[in-house]
Design an enzyme around this catalytic site. Structure first.
Site, PDB file in Angstrom:
ATOM      1  CE1 TYR A 187      -4.218  -1.461  -0.221  1.00  0.00           C
ATOM      2  CE2 TYR A 187      -3.150  -3.152   1.096  1.00  0.00           C
ATOM      3  CZ  TYR A 187      -4.198  -2.747   0.293  1.00  0.00           C
ATOM      4  OH  TYR A 187      -5.204  -3.626  -0.014  1.00  0.00           O
TER       5      TYR A 187
ATOM      6  NE  ARG B  33      -3.259  -0.134  -5.079  1.00  0.00           N
ATOM      7  CZ  ARG B  33      -4.580  -0.201  -4.952  1.00  0.00           C
ATOM      8  NH1 ARG B  33      -5.120  -0.625  -3.833  1.00  0.00           N
ATOM      9  NH2 ARG B  33      -5.365   0.169  -5.931  1.00  0.00           N
TER      10      ARG B  33
ATOM     11  CD  GLN C  14     -17.504  -0.820  -7.402  1.00  0.00           C
ATOM     12  OE1 GLN C  14     -17.246  -2.010  -7.257  1.00  0.00           O
ATOM     13  NE2 GLN C  14     -18.049  -0.351  -8.517  1.00  0.00           N
TER      14      GLN C  14
ATOM     15  CB  VAL D 132      -8.820   2.871  -2.212  1.00  0.00           C
ATOM     16  CG1 VAL D 132      -9.744   1.726  -1.826  1.00  0.00           C
ATOM     17  CG2 VAL D 132      -7.697   2.370  -3.115  1.00  0.00           C
ATOM     18  CG  ASP D 133      -8.675   6.989  -7.036  1.00  0.00           C
ATOM     19  OD1 ASP D 133      -9.460   7.957  -7.016  1.00  0.00           O
ATOM     20  OD2 ASP D 133      -8.832   6.020  -7.813  1.00  0.00           O
TER      21      ASP D 133
ATOM     22  CG  HIS E  79     -14.423  -1.190  -2.020  1.00  0.00           C
ATOM     23  ND1 HIS E  79     -14.432  -1.495  -3.370  1.00  0.00           N
ATOM     24  CD2 HIS E  79     -15.535  -1.769  -1.496  1.00  0.00           C
ATOM     25  CE1 HIS E  79     -15.501  -2.227  -3.643  1.00  0.00           C
ATOM     26  NE2 HIS E  79     -16.185  -2.411  -2.531  1.00  0.00           N
TER      27      HIS E  79
ATOM     28  N   GLY F  40     -17.385   3.045 -15.409  1.00  0.00           N
ATOM     29  CA  GLY F  40     -16.127   2.318 -15.281  1.00  0.00           C
ATOM     30  C   GLY F  40     -16.118   1.198 -14.278  1.00  0.00           C
ATOM     31  CB  THR F  41     -18.063  -0.336 -11.982  1.00  0.00           C
ATOM     32  OG1 THR F  41     -18.234  -1.531 -11.204  1.00  0.00           O
ATOM     33  CG2 THR F  41     -19.423   0.253 -12.298  1.00  0.00           C
ATOM     34  CB  SER F  42     -16.844  -5.413 -13.922  1.00  0.00           C
ATOM     35  OG  SER F  42     -16.803  -5.684 -12.530  1.00  0.00           O
TER      36      SER F  42
END
Length: 233
Positions: free
Chosen positions: A55, A58, A88, A90-91, A106, A171-173
Site C-alpha cells: 500500500y 500504491r 469503489q 480508494v484513490d 472500499h 467504469g465498473t464491471s
C-alpha cells in the site's frame, strides 16, 4: 425548486485512465501478488510488512497521477443537481477534481486506521511501517476494506440510491458485491446511464437505461453535457 438527485457509482475504469492500475490484472494477480496476500486480514496477519509496503507503493503512485476528464466533468453537475458519488475506488481523484460529496465504499488510500481501535481513523499520505502506532498502542494499517471484511458504508450508499432521480454508472464491471447490488435500490422510474467501454448490464433488464460504450474520459463529458442541457432548456 429542489434539485434533482443524481447518484454516481464509479469503479476502477474511471481511474485507470489516470494511470492507476485496475484492481486485478487478467491473470488474477495484483502487481505480482495473489490478492489474498495483500488485501485480506489473513494476509496482513501472515506478513504485515509485505501488506504495508504494497500500500505504500500504491500511495506513492497516487501522488504521480491526476484526475482525468471523467472525474473533472462530474463536478459541473453540482451546478444543477444534488450529486452524490459512491466510489469503489480508494484513490482521492474525485476529491482532487473538485466533487464535494463522495462515499468511499472500499476505504481510502489517504487514510489509516488502528488495528486496536478501528474507529481511530487518521489522514495519512506517507508510508506506514511496522511500529507506527495509534495513541492506544495499536499498529496502524491502511484504511481499506479487505476481502472478508464488512463494507461499513454500504448502508449509507443504499440510503442515497433510494432517493435517486438519475443513476450514473461509470467504469465498473458491476460484478463486485455488495457495490453491484446498488442498482437494485434505485426507484423504478430512475434514469440510468451506464458508461463503460465493455458494458456488462443487459439493456433489456432495466427500464430507462442508456448505455454509452465509451471510456470515462470521453463518455462522461457527453452524458454530463446532456444532463446539464436538460436543466437549462
Amino acid at each position: 425548486m429542489e434539485k434533482k438527485k443524481i447518484v454516481i457509482l464509479t469503479g476502477a475504469g474511471i481511474s485507470a485512465e489516470s494511470g492507476i492500475k485496475t484492481f486485478r490484472d487478467a491473470d488474477g494477480l495484483w502487481e505480482g501478488h495473489d490478492v489474498m496476500e495483500v488485501a485480506s486480514p489473513v494476509g496482513f496477519k501472515k506478513n504485515p510488512a509485505l501488506v504495508l509496503d504494497f500500500y505504500n507503493q500504491r500511495r506513492k503512485q497516487l501522488k504521480e497521477v491526476v484526475p482525468n476528464q471523467g472525474h473533472i466533468s462530474l463536478v459541473a453537475l453540482e451546478t444543477q443537481y444534488n450529486v452524490t458519488i459512491i466510489t469503489q475506488n480508494v484513490d482521492d481523484l474525485h476529491e482532487r477534481a473538485g466533487s464535494s460529496h463522495i462515499i468511499h465504499l472500499h476505504g481510502e488510500l489517504t487514510k489509516v486506521r488502528s488495528t486496536l481501535a478501528p474507529y481511530k481513523v487518521y489522514h495519512h499520505t506517507e508510508d506506514i511501517t511496522l511500529g507506527d502506532l495509534c495513541e492506544k498502542g495499536g499498529q496502524l494499517r491502511p484504511h481499506i476494506v479487505w476481502f472478508g471484511e464488512q463494507v461499513p458504508m454500504i448502508e449509507t450508499a443504499i440510503s442515497e440510491c433510494v432517493q435517486a432521480d438519475i443513476l450514473l454508472i461509470i467504469g465498473t464491471s458491476m460484478q463486485v458485491y455488495p457495490a453491484a447490488s446498488l442498482i437494485d435500490f434505485v426507484p423504478q422510474h430512475t434514469d440510468i446511464y451506464f458508461i463503460d467501454p465493455k458494458p456488462a448490464l443487459p439493456q433489456k433488464s432495466y427500464q430507462n437505461l442508456t448505455v454509452v460504450a465509451e471510456n470515462a474520459s470521453t463518455g462522461v463529458p457527453k452524458v454530463v453535457q446532456s444532463l446539464l442541457e436538460k436543466m437549462t432548456n
